[in-house]
Design a protein around this motif. Structure first.
Motif, PDB file in Angstrom:
ATOM      1  N   SER B  56      42.275  63.859  -8.393  1.00 38.17           N
ATOM      2  CA  SER B  56      41.070  63.308  -9.043  1.00 38.17           C
ATOM      3  C   SER B  56      40.631  62.075  -8.302  1.00 38.17           C
ATOM      4  N   GLY B  57      39.338  61.931  -8.195  1.00 37.84           N
ATOM      5  CA  GLY B  57      38.800  60.768  -7.505  1.00 37.84           C
ATOM      6  C   GLY B  57      38.472  61.046  -6.051  1.00 37.84           C
ATOM      7  N   SER B  58      39.058  62.142  -5.520  1.00 38.17           N
ATOM      8  CA  SER B  58      38.813  62.457  -4.107  1.00 38.17           C
ATOM      9  C   SER B  58      37.530  63.259  -3.947  1.00 38.17           C
ATOM     10  N   ILE B  87      38.072  58.537 -14.865  1.00 35.72           N
ATOM     11  CA  ILE B  87      39.433  58.797 -14.383  1.00 35.72           C
ATOM     12  C   ILE B  87      39.939  57.637 -13.520  1.00 35.72           C
ATOM     13  N   PRO B  88      41.250  57.425 -13.550  1.00 38.13           N
ATOM     14  CA  PRO B  88      41.834  56.405 -12.671  1.00 38.13           C
ATOM     15  C   PRO B  88      41.871  56.949 -11.246  1.00 38.13           C
ATOM     16  N   VAL B  89      41.651  56.082 -10.279  1.00 40.26           N
ATOM     17  CA  VAL B  89      41.678  56.525  -8.885  1.00 40.26           C
ATOM     18  C   VAL B  89      42.923  55.963  -8.211  1.00 40.26           C
ATOM     19  N   TRP B  90      43.704  56.843  -7.620  1.00 39.33           N
ATOM     20  CA  TRP B  90      44.877  56.423  -6.853  1.00 39.33           C
ATOM     21  C   TRP B  90      44.758  56.980  -5.450  1.00 39.33           C
ATOM     22  N   GLU B  91      45.017  56.159  -4.479  1.00 38.82           N
ATOM     23  CA  GLU B  91      44.956  56.637  -3.093  1.00 38.82           C
ATOM     24  C   GLU B  91      46.268  56.349  -2.379  1.00 38.82           C
ATOM     25  N   ARG B  92      46.644  57.264  -1.482  1.00 35.70           N
ATOM     26  CA  ARG B  92      47.931  57.147  -0.786  1.00 35.70           C
ATOM     27  C   ARG B  92      47.818  56.270   0.464  1.00 35.70           C
ATOM     28  N   GLY B  93      46.966  56.657   1.361  1.00 37.50           N
ATOM     29  CA  GLY B  93      46.881  55.935   2.638  1.00 37.50           C
ATOM     30  C   GLY B  93      48.113  56.186   3.491  1.00 37.50           C
ATOM     31  N   LYS B 250      42.878  52.256  -7.354  1.00 36.08           N
ATOM     32  CA  LYS B 250      41.589  51.730  -6.886  1.00 36.08           C
ATOM     33  C   LYS B 250      40.562  51.799  -8.004  1.00 36.08           C
ATOM     34  N   GLY B 251      40.918  51.308  -9.153  1.00 38.03           N
ATOM     35  CA  GLY B 251      39.973  51.249 -10.262  1.00 38.03           C
ATOM     36  C   GLY B 251      39.703  52.597 -10.903  1.00 38.03           C
ATOM     37  N   GLU B 252      38.547  52.716 -11.533  1.00 36.86           N
ATOM     38  CA  GLU B 252      38.179  53.937 -12.248  1.00 36.86           C
ATOM     39  C   GLU B 252      36.916  54.552 -11.641  1.00 36.86           C
ATOM     40  N   LYS B 253      36.627  55.767 -12.060  1.00 36.43           N
ATOM     41  CA  LYS B 253      35.486  56.464 -11.487  1.00 36.43           C
ATOM     42  C   LYS B 253      35.023  57.497 -12.511  1.00 36.43           C
ATOM     43  N   LEU B 254      33.742  57.786 -12.510  1.00 40.18           N
ATOM     44  CA  LEU B 254      33.244  58.861 -13.364  1.00 40.18           C
ATOM     45  C   LEU B 254      33.494  60.208 -12.688  1.00 40.18           C
ATOM     46  N   SER B 255      34.126  61.112 -13.401  1.00 38.09           N
ATOM     47  CA  SER B 255      34.345  62.445 -12.847  1.00 38.09           C
ATOM     48  C   SER B 255      34.106  63.470 -13.949  1.00 38.09           C
ATOM     49  N   GLY B 325      46.920  61.029 -15.083  1.00 42.34           N
ATOM     50  CA  GLY B 325      46.249  60.312 -16.157  1.00 42.34           C
ATOM     51  C   GLY B 325      45.971  61.125 -17.412  1.00 42.34           C
ATOM     52  N   VAL B 326      45.825  62.439 -17.244  1.00 40.75           N
ATOM     53  CA  VAL B 326      45.506  63.349 -18.359  1.00 40.75           C
ATOM     54  C   VAL B 326      44.204  62.914 -19.055  1.00 40.75           C
ATOM     55  N   LYS B 327      43.331  62.270 -18.313  1.00 41.10           N
ATOM     56  CA  LYS B 327      42.092  61.797 -18.926  1.00 41.10           C
ATOM     57  C   LYS B 327      41.169  62.962 -19.299  1.00 41.10           C
ATOM     58  N   GLY B 328      41.210  64.041 -18.541  1.00 42.90           N
ATOM     59  CA  GLY B 328      40.389  65.217 -18.853  1.00 42.90           C
ATOM     60  C   GLY B 328      40.768  65.812 -20.201  1.00 42.90           C
ATOM     61  N   GLY B 329      42.057  65.985 -20.406  1.00 42.98           N
ATOM     62  CA  GLY B 329      42.539  66.529 -21.670  1.00 42.98           C
ATOM     63  C   GLY B 329      42.234  65.605 -22.838  1.00 42.98           C
TER      64      GLY B 329
END
Lengths: 452, 452
Positions: B56-58, B87-93, B250-255, B325-329
């Motif tokens: 999510s977020g990608s 949704i919360p955004v997480w990035e690996r890098g 990296k913060g939140e995002k609308l998805s 995050g299970v934000k969708g559910g």
């Protein structure tokens, strides 16, 4: 009297309960031992990667005989020996199949000659392809229509059966009889669509047979994608096929099945567990039937490692020549008869090293019902289906002698994607699935040994 | 009166028999349709090969939203829409982990930062490794002993459970709490042995969490082979580890979650079937949970293709953000509550596209027993186990609202070999296994729709 009866009933049910309790503890010990310390997976890697495919009669098969002998000793067998058996030798050699339409170029097709098929002796044999979708369609063709032609038996493997063995049985007569039917009407050779559940271009070999009095013409298999393309081409084109192959029977040879056992503590009546050591000459013979071999050895090892005192003799048989003759199974049965060796039960694993779903039983109803009464013990291990009424090919001679026989029934969804192909490799086998199969086999042998 | 009763009983049992007969015919139609014409496998190829993993977020996740919308329309949904969700955004890098002993050279280890973990912000963070085998061992360590150290939680995935989800549950607290426990005693970062049933060197990522008031230090996973080697090294050496990583929130995002339905003919109460559209950022998210998505779409398509008149609305939900995050559910549940939409049942598929063995049920006993009374209908399709008492993560909010929920229970032997790894690719999914799962799901939705 009533009170006495009630007490007797109570004692009986307490005894039954304690038996079941004891068995469920033993089932758990077996499972924990095999899932954690089982060697079947590593032994299968060794067999498939260091020996590979091993058609009877080949140098690789003879290597696998030595390998199995060694593994049975390492597993703790009290006695290991080789059983002599005369086996038919079939060799593939170089082979190629080409097609062309009209004055076009020859296109090479992926193919495999069917096992036991004669080839073209290194000469090009060509003719026009005629396609039939079924035996019924083929029957309508006259000898004039078939003479000098190549018959393409384009019968699809049915996807509709849940158990893929039913799809295999349904289509297998096309593989076994295509050549003899084509020969009867004067055709030059036969092409069959592979007995494959996958939508890919992998040809599947496998046994075929000839009929006395008809010419021994070649039969070859093509993969599903090639079959689809050929079918499509034939709709609007005359297609010529050209086969050049060198396969054929090369007489007989002395070979061996490999046998190891742990002697019974109470008597020496025999419980057999086995699979077949040979494979077709493509891929690595991993699911078919390296899996059955390493699982059977695991049964013996587990009895030794857990120090389970077996009442009867538990004997692992690694049968020779299942794929193209069943001579190992026949010789074993013959020897049992000659020596009048009492056999209690025989279990084969020859349906792939997938997650077990049950055990198929071929025996009288009294014995069948007794085994089915044990099914609650097996349920936690994913084995719930004891309704199948068949057993392994190698132990049919024992079944014919009235000995109760059985076969491990693993999940069948993936088997006919890779059966008899280059794709039947170690990588297609999952460690836990293989070991869980060995677990259920060991549990069944434990119950038979204890109760029969 | 007695005669009347007997007649009534006879009519009732005739009716029951004819219902069962009708259902078994319908079960067979569903199975034949899906095994022969199902599109789930080809759609999964499309999703995994043309989009790939989709955290999510990608950008890839947003592509998959459009993809699911399109596929639901093609499957014949009457209505398709996107449900907004933050949704919360997480990035690996970039990330790397090295070890050295004494004055030796640095050796690079295969590793993955755990999902939602903070990194080292591109700086090297190093310290001596101390290893513990369990929480109990860790508890015995003082803060002095842990301060500035790297803690290696070396708890093995148990092979002893038959259902591998039990092994996963057993070990999962190590993944989720390693960082917070290490931070509490002043350690620099945590290393965990992957939650893996395979004996290979593939690291498994997956969600972890922090605790308010403790430092957000990094946590990384290593594969089983590397963990074994590290364990062995630590027996006689002091080992220093060095981590350099850039991951972090990296913060939140609308998805969006993606929803499609076919309207009920009798009423608009809703039956949900779904999976999660997002995946971790490695591999292709094939079994987890591309499989559940394409199976759920297959259910809807099959109702349309077979022209089954659904009494209630059958709704496919492709949930966003299950993995981290299970934000969708949660958003879906919240919306149901806000709109006071009547829901009858929800079924999730999120345990891999393997051969089905049953359906786990989370509901009151009356409903559970009713469903279990249908089990003879499912048995020919390999689904025999209705004893599980859990359901999918995304539909827990519905369960908490008292809605009966369920989850497809496929064979679990292979799942944790590849779960959350580079190895969770399309090639690991078998066509027939995937379709058989979709078959059993469709059959269950059919029964619920008809009887509830």
């Amino acid at each position: 009297m009533k009170k006495l009866l009630a007490t007797a009933t109570l004692l009986l049910s307490l005894n039954l309960f304690s038996q079941t309790w004891e068995d469920s503890i033993q089932f758990n010990r077996i499972s924990t031992e095999i899932l954690n310390k089982g060697k079947a997976y590593n032994e299968l890697r060794d067999l498939t990667k260091n020996i590979g495919h091993r058609l009877s009669g080949s140098v690789a098969y003879e290597k696998s005989v030595k390998w199995a002998e060694q593994k049975l000793k390492e597993a703790g067998a009290d006695k290991v020996w080789l059983q002599e058996v005369m086996i038919p030798v079939w060799e593939r050699g170089k082979e190629s199949l080409h097609i062309k339409s009209g004055n076009g170029k020859w296109t090479k097709l992926k193919m495999l000659s069917l096992g036991n098929s004669e080839g073209t002796k290194g000469k090009d044999v060509s003719g026009e392809i005629i396609m039939v979708k079924s035996f019924a369609e083929y029957e309508k063709l006259s000898s004039d229509q078939v003479k000098d032609k190549i018959v393409f038996f384009n019968y699809p493997f049915s996807q509709s059966y849940i158990e893929t063995f039913k799809g295999y049985s349904d289509a297998s007569a096309y593989r076994s009889t295509a050549a003899m039917l084509t020969a009867e009407k004067g055709g030059k050779f036969a092409i069959v669509r592979s007995l494959s559940s996958a939508f890919d271009d992998v040809p599947h070999t496998g046994g075929m047979r000839y009929k006395d009095g008809t010419a021994k013409i070649p039969a070859v298999a093509i993969g599903n994608t090639t079959a689809d393309e050929l079918e499509s081409l034939l709709k609007s084109n005359k297609i010529t096929a050209k086969l050049n192959s060198n396969c054929g029977m090369k007489g007989e040879k002395l070979s061996h099945s490999v046998i190891g056992e742990i002697t019974g503590k109470k008597d020496q009546s025999v419980i057999v567990v086995g699979g077949h050591l040979d494979s077709w000459d493509v891929g690595e013979g991993a699911h078919d039937d390296g899996a059955g071999i390493v699982q059977s050895i695991e049964v013996l090892r587990t009895f030794k490692n857990l120090n389970i005192k077996n009442n009867h003799t538990i004997r692992v048989v690694c049968f020779a020549n299942e794929e193209n003759g069943v001579k190992g199974g026949q010789q074993y049965g013959k020897t049992v008869k000659e020596k009048a060796e009492k056999h209690l039960f025989a279990l084969e694993s020859d349906a792939g090293g997938f997650s077990p779903r049950g055990i198929a039983l071929e025996m009288d109803d009294a014995k069948r019902n007794q085994i089915k009464s044990w099914s609650p013990l097996f349920l936690p291990y994913g084995a719930y289906d004891f309704e199948g009424r068949y057993s392994g090919t190698d132990i049919y001679p024992l079944k014919d002698m009235g000995i109760p026989t059985a076969e491990l029934a693993p999940d069948s969804q993936r088997y006919f994607d890779i059966h008899h192909t280059e794709e039947d490799t170690f990588e297609k086998v999952n460690r836990r699935e293989l070991l869980l199969g060995a677990t259920v086999m060991t549990q069944m042998i434990y119950m038979i040994d204890k109760n029969w």
